[in-house]
Design an enzyme around this catalytic site. Structure first.
Site, PDB file in Angstrom:
ATOM      1  N   GLY A  83       0.897  -1.294  -0.015  1.00 12.66           N
ATOM      2  CA  GLY A  83      -0.031   0.049  -0.017  1.00 12.66           C
ATOM      3  C   GLY A  83       0.897   1.237   0.141  1.00 12.66           C
ATOM      4  N   GLY A  85       2.381   3.772   1.614  1.00  8.83           N
ATOM      5  CA  GLY A  85       3.246   3.954   3.072  1.00  8.83           C
ATOM      6  C   GLY A  85       3.737   5.184   3.047  1.00  8.83           C
ATOM      7  N   LYS A 106       4.188  12.170  -2.920  1.00  7.13           N
ATOM      8  CA  LYS A 106       5.019  10.933  -2.465  1.00  7.13           C
ATOM      9  C   LYS A 106       6.081  11.400  -1.610  1.00  7.13           C
ATOM     10  CE  LYS A 106       8.015   7.584  -4.415  1.00  7.13           C
ATOM     11  NZ  LYS A 106       8.480   6.983  -6.074  1.00  7.13           N
ATOM     12  N   GLY A 119       7.371   7.375   6.253  1.00  6.95           N
ATOM     13  CA  GLY A 119       6.313   8.024   5.452  1.00  6.95           C
ATOM     14  C   GLY A 119       7.121   8.984   4.697  1.00  6.95           C
ATOM     15  N   ARG A 176      -1.737  -0.857  -9.776  1.00  9.13           N
ATOM     16  CA  ARG A 176      -0.592  -1.951  -9.989  1.00  9.13           C
ATOM     17  C   ARG A 176      -0.956  -3.256 -10.233  1.00  9.13           C
ATOM     18  NH1 ARG A 176       3.263   1.237  -6.932  1.00  9.13           N
ATOM     19  NH2 ARG A 176       2.441   3.033  -6.300  1.00  9.13           N
ATOM     20  N   ASP A 245       4.181  -4.848  -7.439  1.00  3.50           N
ATOM     21  CA  ASP A 245       3.836  -3.529  -6.974  1.00  3.50           C
ATOM     22  C   ASP A 245       4.158  -2.306  -7.818  1.00  3.50           C
ATOM     23  OD1 ASP A 245       6.036  -4.486  -5.499  1.00  3.50           O
ATOM     24  OD2 ASP A 245       5.833  -2.407  -4.481  1.00  3.50           O
ATOM     25  N   ASN A 246       5.149  -2.470  -8.563  1.00  4.24           N
ATOM     26  CA  ASN A 246       5.824  -1.614  -9.415  1.00  4.24           C
ATOM     27  C   ASN A 246       5.502  -1.615 -10.907  1.00  4.24           C
ATOM     28  OD1 ASN A 246       6.788  -0.361  -6.994  1.00  4.24           O
ATOM     29  ND2 ASN A 246       8.851  -1.393  -7.141  1.00  4.24           N
TER      30      ASN A 246
HETATM   31  P1  AMP Z   1       9.001   0.968  -3.111  1.00  2.00           P
HETATM   32  O1  AMP Z   1      10.449   0.379  -2.784  1.00  2.00           O
HETATM   33  O2  AMP Z   1       9.011   2.588  -3.333  1.00  2.00           O
HETATM   34  O3  AMP Z   1       8.357   0.399  -4.310  1.00  2.00           O
HETATM   35  O4  AMP Z   1       8.029   0.831  -1.887  1.00  2.00           O
HETATM   36  C1  AMP Z   1       7.722  -0.537  -1.486  1.00  2.00           C
HETATM   37  C2  AMP Z   1       6.796  -0.183  -0.217  1.00  2.00           C
HETATM   38  O5  AMP Z   1       7.255   0.289   0.992  1.00  2.00           O
HETATM   39  C3  AMP Z   1       5.585   0.596  -0.555  1.00  2.00           C
HETATM   40  O6  AMP Z   1       4.478  -0.010   0.186  1.00  2.00           O
HETATM   41  C4  AMP Z   1       5.858   1.980   0.104  1.00  2.00           C
HETATM   42  O7  AMP Z   1       4.643   2.651   0.431  1.00  2.00           O
HETATM   43  C5  AMP Z   1       6.820   1.481   1.397  1.00  2.00           C
HETATM   44  N1  AMP Z   1       7.781   2.473   1.696  1.00  2.00           N
HETATM   45  C6  AMP Z   1       8.730   2.781   0.985  1.00  2.00           C
HETATM   46  N2  AMP Z   1       9.450   3.749   1.720  1.00  2.00           N
HETATM   47  C7  AMP Z   1       8.693   3.910   2.564  1.00  2.00           C
HETATM   48  C8  AMP Z   1       8.701   4.932   3.825  1.00  2.00           C
HETATM   49  N3  AMP Z   1       9.809   5.820   3.857  1.00  2.00           N
HETATM   50  N4  AMP Z   1       7.864   5.053   4.793  1.00  2.00           N
HETATM   51  C9  AMP Z   1       6.753   4.275   4.600  1.00  2.00           C
HETATM   52  N5  AMP Z   1       6.552   3.229   3.612  1.00  2.00           N
HETATM   53  C10 AMP Z   1       7.505   3.431   2.760  1.00  2.00           C
HETATM   54 MG    MG Z   2       6.731   1.088  -5.191  1.00  4.03          MG
END
Ligand code: AMP
Ligand code: MG
Length: 482
Positions: A83, A85, A106, A119, A176, A245-246
């Site tokens: 989700g 995050g 973001k 976050g 996604r 998810d990407n």
């Molecule tokens: P990503 O690696 O950007 O595709 O993120 C994978 C998952 O980790 C997604 O659910 C993001 O929302 C979550 N996520 C990545 N970085 C953070 C962060 N700094 N705080 C909270 N959730 C994160």
């Molecule tokens: Mg992602």
């Protein structure tokens, strides 16, 4: 301030998302703003206003802020709850082209999906996403866009304290493969059905009348992904973290984490620091995309046929040709990049031989293909010094093939240059620009951005930006920055 948002995703069943507001930041400062994109979306904002809005401090009055639920296979391992995050959707805007697009912040603070994360996002990775996504757009490749980066005036803590930032991302949607997986994994067929109908209505309206909409959707998503991956291969793009998810069901490049452009041609190239096995290497991307699409297919099986075996069979027929389709798109592109206006069966072998020589010679992917256009423009001149010496015998075969092709040299060179960029965001340039930005100097970022926004133009005063890194400038690893 009102943006004129629509809220079609917010209107879907409540379990697809969670309402959540951004967390305000200390001292928002607008670092970069995409005025042409804003205009395409019907927005006109002054600098201070933009900083307040795109930091999340004062969201537009008509935003309906929410985080989207999704799951995903990360490096092959299923994670049932990911989700947004660190992102919130503000709403959707209909652009001048009539297409509805998500506007998302973001790095805007914690959400119910944050797990242990803060976050937040660091300035470097958000500028990286801005730069690379806008470069991809200028290259003519479907991608999410970047509307703004606002520095927060706060630190984020990774291995070290870093300046924080919020990116505003614009996408055809943020749905996604993992969004479907989230609900399928919970046995929530009603939600999968709602998503299916929504994605068809929003992204593939022609399929509404299809006999089996779920199968038609799988096929359409598969076709868009095949074209997309072939485009990545064309420009030497390595996504780096092709988790489910990407992968966008709308067929856009999404989630610019550890992605990078290849300098010298090597199909095994990997940059991501976390991709130890080379799962997401340059030449693996077609196979991985197919694997991801198989995960999408699994979520759709109950809607393809009540008889599971029959559903699986039909999904297989859609997915089986995927890698060959990517290769086909790639070959079609290579023919044009080599200046052939017709297709001949022996072209595939000629392309294969070129790739072999480039790999052996460690020749630069972008420079070499661009230099071939220069050779084609002046067929009687000696080959340019940008071509590796090992290419001699291949050049002879290529010229023999060109001699039988009807295009004039000028027409041919024009066509070749339209697909072979002179400028890509090279890693060492990107890294240098981000390092300078972190130290407070945004000039290198803006200069690099302006160069990669015109990738096919000659830009004689910017020729240095064409060059691959010297050995000591090479960036061998990239990081997610999450
Ligand atoms: P990503 O690696 O950007 O595709 O993120 C994978 C998952 O980790 C997604 O659910 C993001 O929302 C979550 N996520 C990545 N970085 C953070 C962060 N700094 N705080 C909270 N959730 C994160
Ligand atoms: Mg992602």
């Amino acid at each position: 301030m009102r943006f004129g948002f629509e809220h079609s995703y917010a209107a879907l069943p409540a379990r697809l998302h969670t309402r959540v507001a951004p967390t305000s930041v200390a001292a928002p400062q607008l670092v970069v703003y995409n005025a042409p994109l804003a205009e395409d979306l019907g927005l006109r904002l002054a600098g201070a206003e933009a900083a307040a809005i795109f930091s999340g401090n004062t969201p537009p009055e008509d935003a309906d802020l929410l985080a989207m639920a999704y799951a995903g296979h990360q490096f092959g391992v299923f994670v049932p709850s990911l989700g947004d995050g660190r992102a919130v959707l503000l709403g959707e805007l209909r652009g001048r082209d009539g297409i509805l697009r998500d506007v998302q912040l973001k790095g805007s603070g914690r959400t119910p999906f944050s797990r242990n994360g803060d976050g937040r996002a660091a300035l470097g990775p958000m500028l990286r996403e801005y730069l690379l996504s806008e470069a991809m757009h200028a290259l003519g490749i479907p991608t999410t866009r970047s509307l703004a980066v606002v520095a927060t005036g706060e630190r984020v803590y990774r291995e070290e304290p870093l300046p924080g930032a919020v990116l505003t991302r614009v996408a055809q949607s943020h749905i996604r493969v993992g969004t479907f997986q989230y609900f399928a994994a919970r046995g929530d067929q009603e939600a999968v059905r709602a998503l299916l109908d929504y994605v068809i209505a929003r992204h593939y309206p022609d399929l509404r009348e299809a006999a089996v909409p779920a199968l038609a959707l799988l096929s359409a998503v598969t076709q868009r992904q095949a074209a997309l991956i072939a485009e990545w291969l064309r420009v030497g793009f390595i996504h780096g973290v092709m988790n489910t998810d990407n992968m966008s069901v709308a067929g856009e490049t999404i989630d610019y984490g550890p992605c990078a452009f290849m300098d010298h041609y090597d199909p095994r190239t990997v940059f991501s620091s976390i991709d130890h096995g080379g799962r997401y290497a340059y030449a693996n991307q077609a196979v991985i995309a197919q694997w991801n699409l198989a995960r999408l297919a699994e979520t759709l099986l109950p809607f393809i046929d009540a008889d599971e075996a029959r559903a699986v069979q039909q999904a297989r027929e859609v997915l089986d040709p995927f890698v060959a389709d990517v290769d086909g798109h790639f070959l079609t592109g290579m023919r044009r990049r080599l200046g052939f206006s017709t297709a001949r069966p022996e072209d595939a072998a000629l392309v294969r031989q070129l790739l072999d020589v480039l790999q052996r010679a460690q020749a630069d992917w972008t420079l070499t293909l661009r230099a071939l256009a220069d050779v084609a423009a002046s067929p009687d001149a000696a080959p340019t010094g940008e071509l590796p010496g090992e290419l001699g015998p291949w050049l002879q075969a290529w010229r023999a093939r060109l001699a039988e092709d009807p295009l004039t040299p000028a027409e041919r060179a024009r066509g070749m240059r339209a697909l072979s960029p002179a400028y890509i965001p090279r890693n060492h340039r990107v890294q240098a620009a981000l390092d300078a930005a972190e130290a407070g100097d945004y000039q290198p970022f803006h200069t690099l951005l302006s160069v990669v926004q015109r990738p096919y133009d000659e830009q004689p005063d910017r020729r240095a930006y064409r060059c691959p890194p010297r050995p000591e400038e090479r960036v061998l690893q990239t990081f997610c920055g999450t």
